[in-house]
Design a protein around this motif. Structure first.
Motif, PDB file in Angstrom:
ATOM      1  N   MET A  33       0.830  -1.211   0.000  1.00  0.00           N
ATOM      2  CA  MET A  33       0.000   0.000   0.000  1.00  0.00           C
ATOM      3  C   MET A  33       0.862   1.258   0.000  1.00  0.00           C
ATOM      4  O   MET A  33       0.536   2.234  -0.676  1.00  0.00           O
ATOM      5  CB  MET A  33      -0.940   0.004   1.206  1.00  0.00           C
ATOM      6  N   LEU A  34       1.967   1.246   0.706  1.00  0.00           N
ATOM      7  CA  LEU A  34       2.858   2.393   0.731  1.00  0.00           C
ATOM      8  C   LEU A  34       3.492   2.623  -0.634  1.00  0.00           C
ATOM      9  O   LEU A  34       3.534   3.753  -1.127  1.00  0.00           O
ATOM     10  CB  LEU A  34       3.943   2.183   1.792  1.00  0.00           C
ATOM     11  N   PHE A  36       2.427   1.607  -3.695  1.00  0.00           N
ATOM     12  CA  PHE A  36       1.445   2.047  -4.689  1.00  0.00           C
ATOM     13  C   PHE A  36       0.821   3.392  -4.339  1.00  0.00           C
ATOM     14  O   PHE A  36       0.326   4.096  -5.207  1.00  0.00           O
ATOM     15  CB  PHE A  36       0.359   0.994  -4.887  1.00  0.00           C
ATOM     16  N   GLY A  37       0.852   3.751  -3.082  1.00  0.00           N
ATOM     17  CA  GLY A  37       0.371   5.073  -2.691  1.00  0.00           C
ATOM     18  C   GLY A  37       1.329   6.177  -3.099  1.00  0.00           C
ATOM     19  O   GLY A  37       0.915   7.288  -3.431  1.00  0.00           O
ATOM     20  N   LEU A  38       2.620   5.877  -3.101  1.00  0.00           N
ATOM     21  CA  LEU A  38       3.607   6.877  -3.490  1.00  0.00           C
ATOM     22  C   LEU A  38       3.670   7.064  -4.997  1.00  0.00           C
ATOM     23  O   LEU A  38       3.979   8.153  -5.478  1.00  0.00           O
ATOM     24  CB  LEU A  38       4.989   6.486  -2.956  1.00  0.00           C
ATOM     25  N   ASP A  40       2.276   7.720  -8.644  1.00  0.00           N
ATOM     26  CA  ASP A  40       1.187   8.618  -9.039  1.00  0.00           C
ATOM     27  C   ASP A  40       0.447   8.035 -10.239  1.00  0.00           C
ATOM     28  O   ASP A  40       0.595   8.512 -11.362  1.00  0.00           O
ATOM     29  CB  ASP A  40       1.776   9.983  -9.373  1.00  0.00           C
ATOM     30  N   ASP A  42      -2.841   8.007 -10.763  1.00  0.00           N
ATOM     31  CA  ASP A  42      -4.050   8.719 -11.159  1.00  0.00           C
ATOM     32  C   ASP A  42      -3.760  10.026 -11.886  1.00  0.00           C
ATOM     33  O   ASP A  42      -4.669  10.728 -12.279  1.00  0.00           O
ATOM     34  CB  ASP A  42      -4.935   8.989  -9.947  1.00  0.00           C
TER      35      ASP A  42
END
Length: 133
Positions: A33-34, A36-38, A40, A42
């Motif tokens: 999650m970390l 893929f959250g970092l 970008d 989108d």
């Protein structure tokens, strides 16, 4: 109820003693999650297009300028290039679209069509380019 609590306590002890289970069920999902959250994912990446003005008239210059104003808004990345070089880059996949303004564009009494060539492997970029044109 005592049997249930003792079984639950024993199960939790076995779970926390197994380091692999803790890693794969707690730390690995947090790590994924970390990561893929970092990244970008989108963010909108504008399509790369080339405008070739074969008419060279005032009307075609206004058309190219209008496409350039849309490019300034970040919707599309437009540049000018030679026709053969642009078609070669389109075939290689370096460009998403080529917009060709025909020589009779803007002449009185003539109907002309702006030709747009695009990479069929990238339908989203092609759709954005066609909407801009």
């Amino acid at each position: 109820m005592r049997l249930f609590t003792s079984m639950s306590a024993a199960s939790l002890k076995m779970y926390f003693r197994n380091r692999q289970a803790i890693f794969w069920s707690l730390f690995f999902p947090l790590l994924v999650m970390l990561i893929f959250g970092l990244l970008d994912f989108d963010r909108f990446n504008p399509p790369h297009a080339v405008v070739i003005d074969e008419a060279g008239s005032e009307v075609s210059a206004r058309f190219v300028e209008a496409v350039g104003q849309v490019a300034d808004d970040g919707v599309i990345d437009v540049r000018e290039m030679d026709r053969q070089e642009a078609m070669k880059e389109l075939e290689e996949g370096d460009l998403h679209a080529v917009i060709i303004v025909p020589p009779e564009f803007g002449q009185a009494g003539s109907i002309s069509t702006v030709q747009t060539y695009y990479d069929r492997n990238r339908p989203q970029e092609a759709g954005v380019t066609l909407n801009v044109v």
